[in-house]
Design an enzyme around this catalytic site. Sequence first.
Site, PDB file in Angstrom:
ATOM      1  N   GLY A  88       0.836  -1.197   0.000  1.00  0.00           N
ATOM      2  CA  GLY A  88       0.000   0.000   0.000  1.00  0.00           C
ATOM      3  C   GLY A  88       0.866   1.240   0.000  1.00  0.00           C
TER       4      GLY A  88
ATOM      5  CB  SER B  89       4.397   6.342   1.927  1.00  0.00           C
ATOM      6  OG  SER B  89       5.005   6.877   3.074  1.00  0.00           O
TER       7      SER B  89
ATOM      8  CE  LYS C  15       3.421  -0.070   3.114  1.00  0.00           C
ATOM      9  NZ  LYS C  15       3.037   1.377   3.184  1.00  0.00           N
TER      10      LYS C  15
ATOM     11  CB  SER D  86       5.829  -4.224  -2.734  1.00  0.00           C
ATOM     12  OG  SER D  86       4.791  -4.310  -1.787  1.00  0.00           O
TER      13      SER D  86
END
Length: 219
Positions: A39, A41, A45, A113
């Site tokens: 996801g 910044s 996460k 990612s």
Amino acid sequence: MTDTRTEPRPLIIASPLSVAQADRESLKRQRACCIWFTGLSGAGKTTLGNHLDQTLVAHGLHSYLLDGDRLRRGLCQDLGMSEDSRRENVRRIGEVAKLMVDAGLIVIVSAISPYREDRDACRQHFAEGHFIEVHVSTPLSECMRRDAKGLYKAVREGRIRHFTGIDSPYEAPLEPEYVVDTSVDQGSQFIDQLLAQLLETRPRSGAYSAFTGSHALAR
């Protein structure tokens, strides 16, 4: 300095290991897997991954959190923020996660990612049901409002370029196992569901059940 990309690849033949992943899973009485949080910044996460890690350990499961920012300070400190570097960053994280799953651990990855192809390539390293992709789908506007690390402010001031979600793309998963929007849900329901699944599939007499299913939370 030698360009390693032009060097011939060595002939490497790996010897088989005597202790299989299933043996290590049975020893730990758990089903090893990789839970991959992706996801923007500021989406939440690492917060979710840390909460999940604490919850699993509290229930007697052996887990470890691979946080993208921490890896950038060690294993991946030689990488920049170009597209090639980002792809290599994800590849390295995936290789480490694969080794840790083979060791019988529940590995939690927290990394932006951004490219779908790279995450899918990581998935291919794992047996069916051993890779659980979690899209932390918190909207960009909320991530910018939080800006806990001051990165979005730096982007606005022109101090950071090629920032994911702003002037560099983020490719959301097409079929993640879970979707969590932390702007409307702190993820407790997701963690409860995943915990129940992991406890249910704990090995008994050396066997385990594969993870299946897709869950969308707080879309």
